[in-house]
Design a protein around this motif. Structure first.
Motif, PDB file in Angstrom:
ATOM      1  N   UNK A   1      -7.416   4.009   1.926  1.00 40.56           N
ATOM      2  CA  UNK A   1      -7.292   3.277   0.672  1.00 40.56           C
ATOM      3  C   UNK A   1      -6.039   2.396   0.683  1.00 40.56           C
ATOM      4  N   UNK A   2      -4.971   2.912   1.289  1.00 40.61           N
ATOM      5  CA  UNK A   2      -3.743   2.135   1.298  1.00 40.61           C
ATOM      6  C   UNK A   2      -3.829   0.955   2.261  1.00 40.61           C
TER       7      UNK A   2
ATOM      8  N   UNK B   1      -5.690  10.579  -4.977  1.00 41.54           N
ATOM      9  CA  UNK B   1      -7.026   9.971  -4.972  1.00 41.54           C
ATOM     10  C   UNK B   1      -7.589  10.073  -6.382  1.00 41.54           C
ATOM     11  N   UNK B   2      -8.295   9.049  -6.817  1.00 38.77           N
ATOM     12  CA  UNK B   2      -8.875   9.105  -8.159  1.00 38.77           C
ATOM     13  C   UNK B   2     -10.003  10.129  -8.159  1.00 38.77           C
TER      14      UNK B   2
ATOM     15  N   UNK C   1     -12.246  10.964 -10.217  1.00 40.72           N
ATOM     16  CA  UNK C   1     -13.528  10.658 -10.845  1.00 40.72           C
ATOM     17  C   UNK C   1     -14.304   9.594 -10.083  1.00 40.72           C
ATOM     18  N   UNK C   2     -13.755   9.145  -8.955  1.00 42.10           N
ATOM     19  CA  UNK C   2     -14.480   8.141  -8.181  1.00 42.10           C
ATOM     20  C   UNK C   2     -14.831   8.745  -6.824  1.00 42.10           C
TER      21      UNK C   2
ATOM     22  N   UNK D   1     -11.666   0.216  -5.146  1.00 42.55           N
ATOM     23  CA  UNK D   1     -10.793  -0.105  -6.277  1.00 42.55           C
ATOM     24  C   UNK D   1      -9.847  -1.285  -6.008  1.00 42.55           C
ATOM     25  N   UNK D   2      -9.036  -1.238  -4.946  1.00 41.69           N
ATOM     26  CA  UNK D   2      -8.102  -2.351  -4.745  1.00 41.69           C
ATOM     27  C   UNK D   2      -8.833  -3.663  -4.456  1.00 41.69           C
TER      28      UNK D   2
ATOM     29  N   UNK E   1     -11.729  -4.534  -5.728  1.00 40.94           N
ATOM     30  CA  UNK E   1     -12.186  -5.064  -7.006  1.00 40.94           C
ATOM     31  C   UNK E   1     -11.027  -5.714  -7.753  1.00 40.94           C
ATOM     32  N   UNK E   2      -9.857  -5.097  -7.646  1.00 44.12           N
ATOM     33  CA  UNK E   2      -8.701  -5.665  -8.324  1.00 44.12           C
ATOM     34  C   UNK E   2      -8.396  -7.059  -7.807  1.00 44.12           C
TER      35      UNK E   2
ATOM     36  N   UNK F   1       0.844  -1.200   0.000  1.00 44.16           N
ATOM     37  CA  UNK F   1       0.000   0.000   0.000  1.00 44.16           C
ATOM     38  C   UNK F   1       0.875   1.244   0.000  1.00 44.16           C
TER      39      UNK F   1
ATOM     40  N   UNK G   1      -6.970  -2.911   1.574  1.00 48.29           N
ATOM     41  CA  UNK G   1      -6.762  -4.240   0.991  1.00 48.29           C
ATOM     42  C   UNK G   1      -5.752  -5.063   1.785  1.00 48.29           C
TER      43      UNK G   1
END
Ligand code: ATP
Ligand code: MG
Lengths: 363, 394, 281
Positions: free
Chosen positions: A149-150, A89-90, A92-93, A101-102, A104-105, A81, A153
């Protein structure tokens, strides 16, 4: 404790093939540890982090993560991470989208995703903000999202590159404590980059002090502060009086150093210095007492050149041993409130507080 | 890794590069090549060309050459292909077309030597200079079109000489194009500056309205805007109607087909191109600079001259260059609202392509126009920050 | 002007500033008035393009929509415009991504070549295409017109998309990788959504460019391929009837519509995607 998670072995890096940015870096990071890379701008901290994260390739040497050689593993397969200084940060999300995101990956199903996103948001105290866009958040909130976010996951290793650099002082101190708590809670290994020394000292288990692409010292904060390995570390960390002289006498632990005007100071010896060699005495201003402090102490008379008021303490600029920039720090616990500029006062410090280091041509 | 990335990049670029190459670069190159190409005579009159190859330029060529010229010309005329040859030779020297046609008509009745018959018909047929011109036109290249497009030509002995006054139209054309572009650019810059400035300091709501009013003409087609001016400036148009009804004039004023109309319409079309870059530069000038200058004791006009003007200069430069670059290539607007004395280079390129077919001259003018634009683009590229990234439309 | 730019306090506007407002106002009127004047003219009940109009009617619009030639021109304009937009947007976007990804020498040269049609005077492009399209038998065809318009409009797509890619924070791609996204996933999940506004803007430019283009059409379109501008030009040259004003109004409305879409895209992008930086209006 020897369960290394990351091992850098003689890592070198040059971006352009001409200037070397990292010179044979060796660094072992233990599992669960909080390691801070500290150093002046351009010293190679970010580069080290980028190589570890897989965004840059080392020019030489090897890195391994959990015993696995990392050199040819692309960034997206490393499971590390990263919190970026500008958060990345993205835009558009939504916040939840960024956290999702992670997951889903990794192909994690909807239900578990939602639950983990919620847990991560709660952890960084952003529970109700999941549907916001990053642009609708304050700097501090964005920082928390980047952190969440980091972590969401569940990487074994998290890297942070000056994550608090953009926050104001109060928020930064608050986040330092939170990051520290999260680290303790999750037991994740954290590599943290900063050039703020107090941040490094308060948060880390160990600090690696960088200069010119080399690790100058890797040790616990207390060791770094109290027993700097060389003059660079001594002067980079904390405030510091530097007096240059030559070694007059020495034994195994202590020595007497003669200043240019003949003054002799007794202090702890660091490194192997022969009698007659040039050396630097490093002494923290807060170790200097106003008044006499008994046996094994150096006591001198000094003239007060300037008084600088800080509220909780006052700094004194003194003339001592031929230098007029000798700093002492006093909090008036000793009741000496009526110090005057131009007055001559006795100052002293224990011989254990001063450290004599090899003289280095630098800075 | 590196190569795979580049392979992907190449695969992504290739289709467009191919398209632009095939349908732009190659046609452009071929067209510009026409400016120096000299193939009409050698392809349509191959035998004559070969014979002239042997002629050493002294005296007149052989009887065979006369015969072959007449025969190949007649053949070409029957296949409707004589036009380019006649044009080409007439371009070399006015009057050659009629001389050749006269010879061709008369040659039906010739008996005996073509050479003697033709010389009897028109003594120029016996002039080595005439044959020199024909030989010179057999190619493969000629500097003639470029020379002509700057009012020069090749003299009898091959020296470069000025063209006759009545043919010397091109330098005037370039000067006119330059003059119109310069005037339009200056007017646009002078008008755009206060406008952009006002827009940059108005409260946001007003700025939005103002910018909208600039963007609407910007997005509206040039033809539509020119048409609007064409209608407005008519003798019976709205402006004259207004002037007459206010009794400001007795007779309708002639505005359409004048230089005034060209300036008016071109400024209208190009003004937004000057305003928008200026506005964005001015928007970026922080008021702190001016406040600092004020605190340092600079009075208003000096603050403007020493601080604001230099800081806004990049906007002026990029706007002005853009306007000038577009002006130089203008075609539709002068063609619709200008008179015959107000047409610019583009008009003549079209004219020589379509009306008075002389593709060599059209190509030479096109090459010179491109050269001028190229220099402007180079200046812009070097001098104006942000030009590289910006498009024409914003 | 210098004084005016220091709003130290909210005072009554100075004379200089009032003058500035007045000049700006007049010039803004100058910019829009000629466009606005066409509206009443197109609604005239009379045969002549005069103001004031002798009365109002829709007859010229009726004339437009009943005229074979105007309808064909409208149809041609849309067919050419849409095909041009599709081709230019696709190829331009792909090439922009290629130029962004590529790490090789000569990128600047390729970019210069690809943007050349934008700075070449249109008349030069027009005669070049006139010669070569007739040489390969594409003169007087819609295909030829589409090719020409594609070449003319593709630089706008290319440059817009490339600019948005270059404005793109490379840390976003690093972040995506650190979160486990492979390059293809990064592209679809991160790059593509972020450049979509630029692609859309490029597509609008491409359509507007094709829809407004006259000079190339002058050279390579015969009456069957006349586009709206070409038909309008022919109309002006023949007989200036108010139908032309009606056509002009329809074209203006379409342009304003395109402008509005573009503004909406821009606003959306600023609000949701870009930090509020210095994008031009
Ligand atoms: N992409 C790059 N290309 C070339 N040189 C680079 C690049 N990134 C960093 N460098 C150089 O490498 C050296 C180390 O940079 P690095 O970013 O690792 O320093 P840092 O310790 O993170 O500094 P800071 O505290 O300013 O972030 C610097 O001299 C820098 O100029
Ligand atoms: Mg850094």
């Amino acid at each position: 404790m020897s369960d290394p998670i990351v091992v850098f072995d003689s890592i070198t890096k040059s971006y352009d093939g001409i200037n070397t940015v990292l010179h044979g870096l060796d660094l072992t990071i233990e599992r669960g540890e909080f390691v801070t890379l500290l150093g002046p701008s351009g010293s190679g901290k970010t580069t080290t982090l980028m190589i570890l994260a897989g965004f840059e390739d080392p020019s030489g040497g090897t890195i391994s993560l959990d015993g696995r050689l990392l050199n040819h593993v692309p960034a997206h397969q490393r499971g590390i991470g990263v919190v970026f200084q500008n958060y990345a940060l993205f835009p558009h999300m939504s916040v939840a989208g960024n956290l999702s995101f992670p997951l889903e990956m990794q192909g994690i199903g909807r239900a578990e995703r939602d639950q983990r996103i919620k847990a991560a948001l709660d952890m960084v105290k952003l529970g109700p903000l999941g549907e916001r866009r990053p642009s609708e958040l304050s700097g501090g909130q964005q920082q928390r999202v980047a952190l969440a976010r980091a972590l969401v996951f569940q990487p074994k290793l998290v890297l942070m590159d000056e994550p608090l650099g953009a926050l104001d002082k109060q928020l930064r101190e608050h986040m330092q404590i939170e990051i520290k708590h999260i680290h303790e809670q999750l037991g994740v290994t954290l590599v943290y980059v900063t050039h703020d020394q107090s941040e490094a000292l308060t948060m880390s288990d160990r600090v690696a002090v960088f200069n010119h692409g080399r690790i100058q010292q890797l040790a616990s904060p207390a060791t770094i502060y109290e027993e700097p390995a060389n003059a660079f570390v001594a002067s980079f960390i904390g405030e510091n009086n530097r007096l240059v002289g030559t070694i007059a006498t020495r034994d195994a632990t202590y020595c007497r150093m003669a200043l240019e005007d003949g003054t002799q100071i007794e202090a702890r010896l660091t490194g192997d210095l022969a009698i007659g060699s040039k050396a630097v005495l490093s002494l923290r201003p807060e170790r200097v007492m106003v008044g006499d402090s008994g046996p094994n102490a150096n006591t001198f008379n000094a003239r007060i050149e300037e008084l600088i008021y800080f509220g909780d303490h006052t700094k004194l600029r003194l003339s001592l041993g031929g230098s007029s920039g000798f700093m002492a720090r006093t909090s008036f616990k000793d009741g000496l409130r009526d110090l005057q500029r131009g007055a001559s006062i006795p100052v002293s410090w224990s011989r254990d507080c001063g450290r004599v280091l090899p003289f280095m041509e630098q800075e | 890794m590196m190569t795979r990335r580049n392979l992907l990049a190449a695969a992504l670029i290739a289709p467009l590069l191919l398209l632009v190459f095939v349908s732009f670069i190659v046609p452009l190159g071929a067209t510009l090549y026409r400016a120096v190409e000299d193939a009409e005579i050698s392809t349509i009159l191959p035998k004559t060309t070969a014979l002239l190859e042997q002629w050493n330029g002294e005296g007149v060529p052989s009887e065979q050459t006369y015969l072959s010229l007449m025969n190949e010309l007649r053949e070409a005329q029957e296949q409707q292909k004589a036009g380019p040859v006649l044009n080409r030779l007439n371009f070399e020297e006015t009057g050659l077309r009629s001389m050749l046609l006269q010879g061709l008509r008369a040659s039906g009745q010739f008996s005996g030597s073509y050479k003697q018959n033709l010389i009897a018909l028109n003594p120029r047929w016996g002039d080595p200079h005439f044959w020199g011109l024909v030989k010179r036109s057999t190619g493969p290249w000629t500097p003639l079109y470029f020379l002509r497009s700057v009012d020069l030509k090749l003299g009898p002995n091959g020296a470069v000489v000025p063209t006759a006054d009545e043919e010397a139209v091109f330098i005037k054309l370039f000067i006119r194009t330059f003059e119109i572009s310069l005037v339009v650019t200056l007017i646009c810059a002078v008008l755009a500056y206060p406008m952009a400035y006002t827009l940059s300091i108005l409260p946001q709501a007003w700025t939005n309205i103002g910018i909208m009013l600039v963007l609407i003409p910007f997005w509206t087609s040039i033809l539509v805007r020119t048409t609007a001016w064409f209608i407005i400036l008519q003798r019976e148009g709205p402006i004259n109607a207004l002037l007459l009804s206010l009794h400001l004039v007795e007779q309708p004023v002639t505005m359409i087909f004048t230089r005034f109309a060209v300036y008016l319409a071109m400024v209208h079309v190009l003004l937004p191109f000057a305003i928008l870059p200026l506005y964005s530069v001015m928007k970026g000038i922080k008021p702190d600079y001016m406040r600092a200058a004020a605190s340092l004791g600079a009075p208003g006009w000096r603050r403007f001259l020493r601080i604001y003007l230099p800081l806004s200069m990049p906007g002026v430069a990029s706007g002005a260059l853009m306007v000038f670059m577009l002006s130089v290539g203008f075609y539709i607007t002068p063609a619709l609202v200008g008179g015959s004395g107000d047409q610019m280079i583009s008009y003549f390129i079209a004219f020589f392509t379509n009306t008075s077919v002389n593709w060599g001259i059209a190509a030479a003018l096109a090459a010179l126009l491109m050269g001028m634009t190229g220099i402007l683009v180079a200046i812009a590229w070097l001098l104006v920050p942000g030009f590289r990234s910006g498009g024409v439309r914003v | 002007m210098g004084t005016a730019s220091i709003p130290l306090s909210r005072q009554r506007p100075s004379t200089g500033r009032l003058l500035l407002y007045a000049v700006t106002g007049v010039l803004l009127v100058f910019l829009v008035a000629p466009i606005a004047v066409v509206f009443p003219l197109s609604l005239s009940a009379g045969e002549l393009l005069v103001l004031p109009t002798p009365g109002y009617s829709w007859r010229w619009y009726a004339d437009f929509f009943n005229s074979q030639r105007w309808l064909l021109a409208t149809y041609n304009s849309f067919v050419v415009g849409i095909l041009t937009t599709l081709i230019a947007t696709t190829l331009g976007t792909l090439a922009a991504i290629g130029l962004y990804l590529g790490r090789f020498r000569g990128k600047a040269l390729i970019l210069a070549l690809l943007s050349l049609p934008m700075v070449t005077p249109v008349i030069v492009t027009a005669i070049a295409l006139y010669f070569s399209l007739s040489a390969v038998g594409l003169g007087s065809t819609l295909t030829g017109l589409v090719l020409a318009h594609t070449v003319l409009s593709v630089p706008y797509v290319l440059l817009t998309v490339l600019a948005s890619l270059q404005a793109f924070d490379p840390n976003l791609l690093r972040a995506a990788a650190s979160l486990g996204a492979n390059p293809v996933q990064s592209f679809y999940r991160v790059v593509l959504p972020l450049i979509t506004p630029a692609v859309a803007t490029g597509a609008l430019f491409a359509f507007a460019t094709s829809f407004d283009e006259l000079i190339v059409a002058l050279f390579i379109a015969s009456p069957d391929q006349f586009t709206l501008p070409r038909q309008m030009y022919a109309g002006i040259r023949e007989f200036l009837s108010p139908t032309i004003a009606a056509a002009a109004v329809l074209i203006i409305l379409l342009s304003v519509f395109l402008l509005m879409i573009n503004e909406a895209i821009r606003k959306h992008a600023i609000r949701h995607i870009l930090p509020p930086t210095d994008r031009m209006p």
